[in-house]
Motif scaffolding. Structure first.
Motif, PDB file in Angstrom:
ATOM      1  N   MET A  40       0.859  -1.179   0.000  1.00 51.12           N
ATOM      2  CA  MET A  40       0.000   0.000   0.000  1.00 51.12           C
ATOM      3  C   MET A  40       0.903   1.240   0.000  1.00 51.12           C
ATOM      4  N   PRO A  41       0.780   2.111  -1.014  1.00 52.46           N
ATOM      5  CA  PRO A  41       1.620   3.310  -1.033  1.00 52.46           C
ATOM      6  C   PRO A  41       1.182   4.293   0.050  1.00 52.46           C
ATOM      7  N   ALA A  42       2.138   5.055   0.507  1.00 55.08           N
ATOM      8  CA  ALA A  42       1.834   6.070   1.520  1.00 55.08           C
ATOM      9  C   ALA A  42       0.855   7.078   0.941  1.00 55.08           C
ATOM     10  N   PRO A  43      -0.181   7.466   1.689  1.00 51.27           N
ATOM     11  CA  PRO A  43      -1.187   8.399   1.173  1.00 51.27           C
ATOM     12  C   PRO A  43      -0.620   9.783   0.900  1.00 51.27           C
ATOM     13  N   PHE A  44       0.534  10.066   1.453  1.00 55.28           N
ATOM     14  CA  PHE A  44       1.118  11.392   1.271  1.00 55.28           C
ATOM     15  C   PHE A  44       1.513  11.625  -0.178  1.00 55.28           C
ATOM     16  N   GLU A  45       1.787  10.538  -0.901  1.00 57.89           N
ATOM     17  CA  GLU A  45       2.105  10.648  -2.321  1.00 57.89           C
ATOM     18  C   GLU A  45       0.890  11.139  -3.107  1.00 57.89           C
ATOM     19  N   GLU A  46      -0.299  10.870  -2.602  1.00 60.55           N
ATOM     20  CA  GLU A  46      -1.532  11.252  -3.277  1.00 60.55           C
ATOM     21  C   GLU A  46      -1.916  12.707  -3.021  1.00 60.55           C
ATOM     22  N   MET A  47      -1.219  13.385  -2.137  1.00 59.87           N
ATOM     23  CA  MET A  47      -1.550  14.781  -1.843  1.00 59.87           C
ATOM     24  C   MET A  47      -1.360  15.662  -3.068  1.00 59.87           C
ATOM     25  N   SER A  48      -0.530  15.226  -4.001  1.00 62.29           N
ATOM     26  CA  SER A  48      -0.306  16.022  -5.210  1.00 62.29           C
ATOM     27  C   SER A  48      -1.558  16.086  -6.069  1.00 62.29           C
ATOM     28  N   SER A  49      -2.533  15.228  -5.785  1.00 62.32           N
ATOM     29  CA  SER A  49      -3.783  15.238  -6.558  1.00 62.32           C
ATOM     30  C   SER A  49      -4.754  16.325  -6.091  1.00 62.32           C
ATOM     31  N   LEU A  50      -4.428  17.017  -4.998  1.00 64.46           N
ATOM     32  CA  LEU A  50      -5.308  18.079  -4.514  1.00 64.46           C
ATOM     33  C   LEU A  50      -5.250  19.289  -5.439  1.00 64.46           C
ATOM     34  N   ASP A  51      -6.386  19.929  -5.614  1.00 61.76           N
ATOM     35  CA  ASP A  51      -6.474  21.139  -6.431  1.00 61.76           C
ATOM     36  C   ASP A  51      -5.809  22.281  -5.671  1.00 61.76           C
ATOM     37  N   ARG A  52      -4.668  22.764  -6.158  1.00 60.32           N
ATOM     38  CA  ARG A  52      -3.902  23.793  -5.455  1.00 60.32           C
ATOM     39  C   ARG A  52      -4.620  25.138  -5.416  1.00 60.32           C
ATOM     40  N   VAL A  53      -5.484  25.404  -6.379  1.00 60.99           N
ATOM     41  CA  VAL A  53      -6.254  26.657  -6.339  1.00 60.99           C
ATOM     42  C   VAL A  53      -7.176  26.639  -5.130  1.00 60.99           C
ATOM     43  N   VAL A  54      -7.813  25.518  -4.889  1.00 70.65           N
ATOM     44  CA  VAL A  54      -8.755  25.380  -3.777  1.00 70.65           C
ATOM     45  C   VAL A  54      -8.017  25.170  -2.456  1.00 70.65           C
ATOM     46  N   HIS A  55      -6.934  24.407  -2.479  1.00 72.30           N
ATOM     47  CA  HIS A  55      -6.263  23.996  -1.249  1.00 72.30           C
ATOM     48  C   HIS A  55      -5.486  25.116  -0.554  1.00 72.30           C
ATOM     49  N   GLU A  56      -5.114  26.163  -1.271  1.00 70.38           N
ATOM     50  CA  GLU A  56      -4.380  27.276  -0.655  1.00 70.38           C
ATOM     51  C   GLU A  56      -5.205  27.787   0.523  1.00 70.38           C
ATOM     52  N   PRO A  57      -4.607  27.922   1.707  1.00 70.25           N
ATOM     53  CA  PRO A  57      -5.390  28.203   2.922  1.00 70.25           C
ATOM     54  C   PRO A  57      -6.357  29.381   2.852  1.00 70.25           C
ATOM     55  N   ALA A  58      -5.942  30.507   2.315  1.00 70.45           N
ATOM     56  CA  ALA A  58      -6.847  31.663   2.256  1.00 70.45           C
ATOM     57  C   ALA A  58      -8.023  31.387   1.328  1.00 70.45           C
ATOM     58  N   ARG A  59      -7.751  30.779   0.178  1.00 69.18           N
ATOM     59  CA  ARG A  59      -8.834  30.478  -0.765  1.00 69.18           C
ATOM     60  C   ARG A  59      -9.738  29.380  -0.225  1.00 69.18           C
ATOM     61  N   LEU A  60      -9.159  28.417   0.490  1.00 67.51           N
ATOM     62  CA  LEU A  60      -9.971  27.379   1.118  1.00 67.51           C
ATOM     63  C   LEU A  60     -10.923  27.998   2.139  1.00 67.51           C
ATOM     64  N   ALA A  61     -10.447  28.971   2.903  1.00 68.16           N
ATOM     65  CA  ALA A  61     -11.293  29.661   3.882  1.00 68.16           C
ATOM     66  C   ALA A  61     -12.413  30.426   3.185  1.00 68.16           C
ATOM     67  N   ILE A  62     -12.078  31.112   2.101  1.00 65.01           N
ATOM     68  CA  ILE A  62     -13.084  31.871   1.347  1.00 65.01           C
ATOM     69  C   ILE A  62     -14.144  30.937   0.783  1.00 65.01           C
ATOM     70  N   LEU A  63     -13.703  29.873   0.127  1.00 64.76           N
ATOM     71  CA  LEU A  63     -14.645  28.937  -0.492  1.00 64.76           C
ATOM     72  C   LEU A  63     -15.505  28.220   0.551  1.00 64.76           C
ATOM     73  N   THR A  64     -14.896  27.881   1.673  1.00 63.60           N
ATOM     74  CA  THR A  64     -15.656  27.213   2.739  1.00 63.60           C
ATOM     75  C   THR A  64     -16.720  28.157   3.294  1.00 63.60           C
ATOM     76  N   ALA A  65     -16.359  29.411   3.499  1.00 65.20           N
ATOM     77  CA  ALA A  65     -17.332  30.402   3.988  1.00 65.20           C
ATOM     78  C   ALA A  65     -18.473  30.553   2.979  1.00 65.20           C
ATOM     79  N   LEU A  66     -18.137  30.653   1.710  1.00 60.47           N
ATOM     80  CA  LEU A  66     -19.166  30.840   0.684  1.00 60.47           C
ATOM     81  C   LEU A  66     -20.041  29.600   0.506  1.00 60.47           C
ATOM     82  N   SER A  67     -19.508  28.427   0.833  1.00 54.39           N
ATOM     83  CA  SER A  67     -20.300  27.202   0.672  1.00 54.39           C
ATOM     84  C   SER A  67     -21.450  27.133   1.671  1.00 54.39           C
TER      85      SER A  67
END
Length: 120
Positions: free
Chosen positions: A1-28
């Motif tokens: 089983m590969p380490a899940p940390f290798e899969e972190m590269s699949s996250l959308d960096r536009v969404v995952h950036e902390p400030a944008r994640l906070a904005i999008l979460t608030a708007l959701s």
């Protein structure tokens, strides 16, 4: 089983950036939010919030509506259907990664305990 940390590269960096994640979460959680509310919620400066909102608008995740209330500018931010889907997928993906990390950690620990020689 590969380490899940290798899969972190699949996250959308536009969404995952902390400030944008906070904005999008608030708007959701609402139909729309004004600039002042988002600024107070995120703690970002006007310039930083404007920059992040421009990036989110450019990628089609939010719509920005600028009007005037009397002579005072009023900026309202809406999450687009694409934005709503993106933030929902992002949180689901983070949960999947959390679960995978937990499973990986358990299998790693179990593997380590099986390999230890027994003490006499």
């Amino acid at each position: 089983m590969p380490a899940p940390f290798e899969e972190m590269s699949s996250l959308d960096r536009v969404v995952h950036e902390p400030a944008r994640l906070a904005i999008l979460t608030a708007l959701s959680g609402c139909r729309a939010a004004d600039f002042t509310f988002l600024q107070s919620l995120t703690g970002l400066t006007q310039g930083n919030l404007s920059t992040h909102l421009a990036k989110l608008e450019h990628t089609g995740l939010v719509e920005i509506e600028k009007t005037f209330k009397g002579k005072v500018p009023h900026t309202l931010v809406h999450l687009t259907p694409t934005g709503r889907d993106s933030i929902q997928r992002h949180w689901q993906r983070l949960e999947e990664l959390r679960k995978a990390a937990t499973r990986w950690g358990m299998s790693f620990r179990n593997g380590m305990t099986r390999r230890r020689p027994k003490m006499a």
